[in-house]
Design a protein around this motif. Structure first.
Motif, PDB file in Angstrom:
ATOM      1  N   ALA A  13       0.828  -1.206   0.000  1.00 24.87           N
ATOM      2  CA  ALA A  13       0.000   0.000   0.000  1.00 24.87           C
ATOM      3  C   ALA A  13       0.867   1.262   0.000  1.00 24.87           C
ATOM      4  O   ALA A  13       0.594   2.216  -0.746  1.00 24.87           O
ATOM      5  N   VAL A  14       1.926   1.263   0.801  1.00 23.39           N
ATOM      6  CA  VAL A  14       2.834   2.405   0.865  1.00 23.39           C
ATOM      7  C   VAL A  14       3.566   2.561  -0.471  1.00 23.39           C
ATOM      8  O   VAL A  14       3.668   3.662  -1.014  1.00 23.39           O
ATOM      9  N   ARG A  15       4.033   1.456  -0.992  1.00 19.41           N
ATOM     10  CA  ARG A  15       4.748   1.485  -2.279  1.00 19.41           C
ATOM     11  C   ARG A  15       3.852   2.022  -3.392  1.00 19.41           C
ATOM     12  O   ARG A  15       4.263   2.857  -4.196  1.00 19.41           O
ATOM     13  N   ASN A  16       2.619   1.544  -3.438  1.00 17.67           N
ATOM     14  CA  ASN A  16       1.670   2.003  -4.460  1.00 17.67           C
ATOM     15  C   ASN A  16       1.390   3.501  -4.335  1.00 17.67           C
ATOM     16  O   ASN A  16       1.352   4.216  -5.341  1.00 17.67           O
ATOM     17  N   ALA A  17       1.185   3.980  -3.110  1.00 12.39           N
ATOM     18  CA  ALA A  17       0.891   5.401  -2.907  1.00 12.39           C
ATOM     19  C   ALA A  17       2.075   6.264  -3.338  1.00 12.39           C
ATOM     20  O   ALA A  17       1.891   7.279  -4.015  1.00 12.39           O
ATOM     21  N   LEU A  18       3.283   5.861  -2.964  1.00 13.42           N
ATOM     22  CA  LEU A  18       4.464   6.618  -3.361  1.00 13.42           C
ATOM     23  C   LEU A  18       4.631   6.624  -4.878  1.00 13.42           C
ATOM     24  O   LEU A  18       4.933   7.666  -5.477  1.00 13.42           O
ATOM     25  N   GLY A  22       4.392   9.794  -7.867  1.00 12.74           N
ATOM     26  CA  GLY A  22       5.492  10.165  -8.745  1.00 12.74           C
ATOM     27  C   GLY A  22       6.872   9.794  -8.249  1.00 12.74           C
ATOM     28  O   GLY A  22       7.871  10.151  -8.871  1.00 12.74           O
ATOM     29  N   TYR A  23       6.951   9.092  -7.134  1.00 15.80           N
ATOM     30  CA  TYR A  23       8.246   8.653  -6.623  1.00 15.80           C
ATOM     31  C   TYR A  23       8.744   7.442  -7.413  1.00 15.80           C
ATOM     32  O   TYR A  23       7.955   6.609  -7.859  1.00 15.80           O
ATOM     33  N   ASP A  24      10.048   7.353  -7.555  1.00 14.55           N
ATOM     34  CA  ASP A  24      10.699   6.150  -8.057  1.00 14.55           C
ATOM     35  C   ASP A  24      11.016   5.323  -6.816  1.00 14.55           C
ATOM     36  O   ASP A  24      11.800   5.755  -5.968  1.00 14.55           O
ATOM     37  N   VAL A  25      10.392   4.168  -6.687  1.00 12.62           N
ATOM     38  CA  VAL A  25      10.477   3.386  -5.454  1.00 12.62           C
ATOM     39  C   VAL A  25      11.257   2.096  -5.682  1.00 12.62           C
ATOM     40  O   VAL A  25      10.990   1.360  -6.634  1.00 12.62           O
ATOM     41  N   THR A  26      12.208   1.843  -4.789  1.00 15.31           N
ATOM     42  CA  THR A  26      12.989   0.610  -4.819  1.00 15.31           C
ATOM     43  C   THR A  26      12.718  -0.175  -3.557  1.00 15.31           C
ATOM     44  O   THR A  26      12.776   0.369  -2.451  1.00 15.31           O
ATOM     45  N   ARG A  27      12.418  -1.442  -3.719  1.00 19.32           N
ATOM     46  CA  ARG A  27      12.208  -2.371  -2.595  1.00 19.32           C
ATOM     47  C   ARG A  27      13.523  -3.062  -2.323  1.00 19.32           C
ATOM     48  O   ARG A  27      14.151  -3.609  -3.222  1.00 19.32           O
ATOM     49  N   HIS A  28      13.947  -3.040  -1.068  1.00 16.96           N
ATOM     50  CA  HIS A  28      15.208  -3.679  -0.682  1.00 16.96           C
ATOM     51  C   HIS A  28      14.906  -4.981   0.055  1.00 16.96           C
ATOM     52  O   HIS A  28      14.208  -4.971   1.065  1.00 16.96           O
ATOM     53  N   GLN A  29      15.425  -6.074  -0.468  1.00 22.16           N
ATOM     54  CA  GLN A  29      15.262  -7.388   0.156  1.00 22.16           C
ATOM     55  C   GLN A  29      16.505  -7.708   0.967  1.00 22.16           C
ATOM     56  O   GLN A  29      17.621  -7.438   0.538  1.00 22.16           O
ATOM     57  N   GLN A  30      16.311  -8.286   2.123  1.00 22.55           N
ATOM     58  CA  GLN A  30      17.438  -8.727   2.928  1.00 22.55           C
ATOM     59  C   GLN A  30      17.935 -10.054   2.376  1.00 22.55           C
ATOM     60  O   GLN A  30      17.156 -10.887   1.940  1.00 22.55           O
ATOM     61  N   GLY A  31      19.234 -10.222   2.405  1.00 22.32           N
ATOM     62  CA  GLY A  31      19.814 -11.459   1.915  1.00 22.32           C
ATOM     63  C   GLY A  31      21.319 -11.408   2.009  1.00 22.32           C
ATOM     64  O   GLY A  31      21.899 -10.434   2.509  1.00 22.32           O
ATOM     65  N   LEU A  32      21.934 -12.419   1.504  1.00 18.81           N
ATOM     66  CA  LEU A  32      23.383 -12.523   1.540  1.00 18.81           C
ATOM     67  C   LEU A  32      24.028 -11.304   0.886  1.00 18.81           C
ATOM     68  O   LEU A  32      23.732 -10.959  -0.249  1.00 18.81           O
ATOM     69  N   GLY A  33      24.873 -10.625   1.632  1.00 18.71           N
ATOM     70  CA  GLY A  33      25.582  -9.475   1.105  1.00 18.71           C
ATOM     71  C   GLY A  33      24.851  -8.154   1.216  1.00 18.71           C
ATOM     72  O   GLY A  33      25.387  -7.113   0.878  1.00 18.71           O
ATOM     73  N   SER A  34      23.596  -8.178   1.692  1.00 13.45           N
ATOM     74  CA  SER A  34      22.863  -6.914   1.814  1.00 13.45           C
ATOM     75  C   SER A  34      23.190  -6.249   3.154  1.00 13.45           C
ATOM     76  O   SER A  34      23.588  -6.902   4.108  1.00 13.45           O
ATOM     77  N   ARG A  35      23.026  -4.960   3.185  1.00 17.09           N
ATOM     78  CA  ARG A  35      23.242  -4.202   4.417  1.00 17.09           C
ATOM     79  C   ARG A  35      22.011  -4.375   5.296  1.00 17.09           C
ATOM     80  O   ARG A  35      20.925  -3.893   4.958  1.00 17.09           O
ATOM     81  N   LYS A  36      22.156  -5.059   6.427  1.00 22.37           N
ATOM     82  CA  LYS A  36      20.986  -5.447   7.208  1.00 22.37           C
ATOM     83  C   LYS A  36      20.222  -4.290   7.836  1.00 22.37           C
ATOM     84  O   LYS A  36      19.112  -4.461   8.286  1.00 22.37           O
ATOM     85  N   VAL A  37      20.792  -3.110   7.854  1.00 26.91           N
ATOM     86  CA  VAL A  37      20.083  -1.975   8.438  1.00 26.91           C
ATOM     87  C   VAL A  37      19.260  -1.210   7.422  1.00 26.91           C
ATOM     88  O   VAL A  37      18.488  -0.335   7.780  1.00 26.91           O
ATOM     89  N   PHE A  38      19.417  -1.519   6.138  1.00 33.17           N
ATOM     90  CA  PHE A  38      18.778  -0.705   5.114  1.00 33.17           C
ATOM     91  C   PHE A  38      17.262  -0.852   5.179  1.00 33.17           C
ATOM     92  O   PHE A  38      16.738  -1.959   5.296  1.00 33.17           O
TER      93      PHE A  38
END
Length: 99
Positions: A13-18, A22-38
């Motif tokens: 819902a938040v992603r759709n509203a943004l 007009g926002y360019d929205v990127t979803r960040h998935q946690q996984g191997l090599g990702s920054r866990k705080v992002f």
């Protein structure tokens, strides 16, 4: 009584509203090599970057997430802890009246 929304429903819902706003929205998935705080989402529009962490009404930030929020805000960044679309309303400029 209102039904609790899982994080995935709130996130979409938040992603759709943004995106509609007009926002360019990127979803960040946690996984191997990702920054866990992002945060879950990064949204860009008109020279502004929003970092959005999605939580349910009772969800808690990890200590890593709290620290990222502190650092982000110390550098003048915008960090939003979103438990619903209402939490991003102040940042919507085109579709705010829809909510």
């Amino acid at each position: 009584m209102a039904r609790k929304q899982p994080e995935s429903v709130i996130l979409q819902a938040v992603r759709n509203a943004l995106t509609l706003d007009g926002y360019d929205v990127t979803r960040h998935q946690q996984g191997l090599g990702s920054r866990k705080v992002f945060p879950d989402l990064t949204a860009l529009k008109d020279g502004r970057t929003l970092y959005v962490e999605i939580k349910t009404a009772t969800g808690k930030q990890s200590p890593y997430q709290v620290e990222f929020q502190r650092v982000c805000e110390a550098h003048g960044g915008v960090y939003i802890l979103a438990r619903s679309v209402d939490d991003i309303k102040p940042y919507l400029t085109r579709i705010q009246s829809m909510f």
